[in-house]
Design an enzyme around this catalytic site. Sequence first.
Site, PDB file in Angstrom:
ATOM      1  N   HIS A  82       0.704  -1.008  -0.041  1.00 60.16           N
ATOM      2  CA  HIS A  82      -0.060   0.139  -0.042  1.00 60.16           C
ATOM      3  C   HIS A  82       0.980   1.134   0.158  1.00 60.16           C
ATOM      4  O   HIS A  82       1.770   1.251   0.687  1.00 60.16           O
ATOM      5  CB  HIS A  82      -1.073  -0.048   1.491  1.00 60.16           C
ATOM      6  CG  HIS A  82      -1.935   0.965   1.137  1.00 60.16           C
ATOM      7  ND1 HIS A  82      -3.240   0.881   0.754  1.00 60.16           N
ATOM      8  CD2 HIS A  82      -1.919   2.376   1.678  1.00 60.16           C
ATOM      9  CE1 HIS A  82      -3.852   2.068   0.754  1.00 60.16           C
ATOM     10  NE2 HIS A  82      -3.202   2.999   1.529  1.00 60.16           N
ATOM     11  N   ASP A 161     -14.963   2.842   7.101  1.00 68.22           N
ATOM     12  CA  ASP A 161     -13.736   3.601   6.759  1.00 68.22           C
ATOM     13  C   ASP A 161     -14.368   4.401   5.487  1.00 68.22           C
ATOM     14  O   ASP A 161     -13.833   5.435   5.467  1.00 68.22           O
ATOM     15  CB  ASP A 161     -12.384   2.790   6.054  1.00 68.22           C
ATOM     16  CG  ASP A 161     -11.522   3.487   5.573  1.00 68.22           C
ATOM     17  OD1 ASP A 161     -10.999   4.341   6.100  1.00 68.22           O
ATOM     18  OD2 ASP A 161     -11.422   3.256   4.453  1.00 68.22           O
ATOM     19  N   ARG A 168     -13.953  12.801   6.572  1.00 67.38           N
ATOM     20  CA  ARG A 168     -12.535  13.412   7.055  1.00 67.38           C
ATOM     21  C   ARG A 168     -12.362  14.114   5.855  1.00 67.38           C
ATOM     22  O   ARG A 168     -12.023  15.378   5.981  1.00 67.38           O
ATOM     23  CB  ARG A 168     -11.547  12.530   7.037  1.00 67.38           C
ATOM     24  CG  ARG A 168     -11.552  11.569   8.556  1.00 67.38           C
ATOM     25  CD  ARG A 168     -10.988  10.454   8.457  1.00 67.38           C
ATOM     26  NE  ARG A 168      -9.438  10.531   8.176  1.00 67.38           N
ATOM     27  CZ  ARG A 168      -8.488   9.916   7.836  1.00 67.38           C
ATOM     28  NH1 ARG A 168      -8.859   8.465   7.352  1.00 67.38           N
ATOM     29  NH2 ARG A 168      -7.476  10.111   7.767  1.00 67.38           N
ATOM     30  N   SER A 183      -7.457   3.761   9.032  1.00 72.34           N
ATOM     31  CA  SER A 183      -8.185   3.671   7.893  1.00 72.34           C
ATOM     32  C   SER A 183      -7.366   2.663   6.979  1.00 72.34           C
ATOM     33  O   SER A 183      -8.132   1.719   6.266  1.00 72.34           O
ATOM     34  CB  SER A 183      -8.153   4.984   7.222  1.00 72.34           C
ATOM     35  OG  SER A 183      -8.501   5.187   5.761  1.00 72.34           O
ATOM     36  N   LYS A 187      -8.607  -1.596   6.260  1.00 76.28           N
ATOM     37  CA  LYS A 187      -8.762  -2.260   5.038  1.00 76.28           C
ATOM     38  C   LYS A 187      -7.934  -3.693   4.982  1.00 76.28           C
ATOM     39  O   LYS A 187      -8.137  -4.423   4.481  1.00 76.28           O
ATOM     40  CB  LYS A 187      -8.678  -1.404   3.887  1.00 76.28           C
ATOM     41  CG  LYS A 187      -9.903  -0.360   3.874  1.00 76.28           C
ATOM     42  CD  LYS A 187      -9.691   0.553   2.763  1.00 76.28           C
ATOM     43  CE  LYS A 187      -8.700   1.811   3.291  1.00 76.28           C
ATOM     44  NZ  LYS A 187      -8.459   3.122   2.835  1.00 76.28           N
TER      45      LYS A 187
HETATM   46  N1  URA Z   1      -5.181   6.232   2.438  1.00 74.90           N
HETATM   47  C1  URA Z   1      -6.275   5.752   3.169  1.00 74.90           C
HETATM   48  O1  URA Z   1      -6.709   4.541   2.600  1.00 74.90           O
HETATM   49  N2  URA Z   1      -6.691   6.132   4.196  1.00 74.90           N
HETATM   50  C2  URA Z   1      -6.063   7.456   4.807  1.00 74.90           C
HETATM   51  O2  URA Z   1      -6.719   7.823   5.849  1.00 74.90           O
HETATM   52  C3  URA Z   1      -5.106   8.052   3.897  1.00 74.90           C
HETATM   53  C4  URA Z   1      -4.592   7.499   2.837  1.00 74.90           C
END
Ligand code: URA
Length: 426
Positions: A82, A161, A168, A183, A187
């Site tokens: 990621h 999320d 947000r 966040s 996932k």
């Molecule tokens: N990527 C995400 O999935 N969440 C965040 O809060 C910031 C970047």
Amino acid sequence: MNFLNLIEQKRDGSELSPEAIAEAMAAFSTGAIPDYQMAAFLMAVNFQGMSVKETHALTLAMRDSGEVLQFPKDDRPIVDKHSTGGVGDKVSLVLAPLLACLGYRVPMISGRGLGITGGTLDKLESIPGFNTQLTAEQIVSQVQEIGVAMGGQTAEIAPADKRLYALRDVTGTVPSIPLITASILSKKLAENLNALVMDVKFGAAAFMTDVGQARALAQSIVSLAGECGVKTTALLTGMDAPLGRAAGNWLEVQEAVACLEGNGPEDLEKLVIACATHLPGGDAEHAREELASGRPRAKFDELLAAQGADLDEFTAKLKKDSIALVVKEFVSPIGGFVRQCDARIIGELVRDLGGGRLNQDSVIQPEVGADQLCRHGSAVRAGEVLGRVHAMTEEGAATAFGRLSEAIEISTDPPELPVLVADVVE
Ligand code: URA
């Protein structure tokens, strides 16, 4: 539940209990907490922060707002990568098929671009027919069968999320380390991973401009993921210049395919190999050899076919120099060295051409962007191409051309070269 009481406790700096956080997330998921109260809570977290224990509880509660992918037992580790987001960052497109060929299972759930940073999902959607909307069941069966699936966050994966992120985004509460940690990891934990490699970017075009902030985020993610049983390593990588030589959705797919075919830019290939090397059992030499074997390129086609892409149309599209209506070259007025190719300006240029989003409802123009971008530090001759813009209108091309000339600086002396991987946090 009395959510107002929780907002007030957080506002006043108290530590919340894991049970209270879990209860609040469950209530938010059923619609029992209105957005205005959750927005106030997020702002309180933004200012007061969260302890490791609170962030842990929030992450698990967000994960448990949806399903956790269940894979049959086999020897292949389940892994993912990621990135916190950059300009020209097409690493995932090359890395996912490479990892599948290296014997990992890769249930890669990616996001869309927002602002100047691109998203893997938008890039994949520039491929004719490619379906990014897989169900949890489809992800599992495809990963079992071919080793890799690439899709978007489904309704079943950490739905809390999705709602929190949208809030947000419009309440100024994105840059909070505990909220970002929860966040991302909610996932990733829903993917039921054994290991994760994070690319935490810092610099002009990154979410975190400062390496210190990037390191704090990396440490927060690595330690919490480890506590939750996901072996995680984070690379801190510079994002002052775009990664590779192309930025824009389709142009990046083309460059990723070039990398899979052994003709990619050096920095892109290096970062792909660095990510592969920092997963359990990773070995740089082996990863390099596998990439050069052509098998990951074939795996990429297998992935596209499995998700409905039209391979004939894709191949024909790859052969075109551009699919935009207007292409304009920017050439160097003088000889010298590339002192700067500013990723922030390039990212803005791509976004303003329609390649990125100004808000959640913006429709993406996959054809636009910039390519043949000059590399920071390279020697250039007068008249040499320093970059091209791809636009859908003459007017758009003219504006982008102006921005491109602003982004690039040529000096007479060779500049110091920026680092690609500044540090590794594990
Ligand atoms: N990527 C995400 O999935 N969440 C965040 O809060 C910031 C970047």
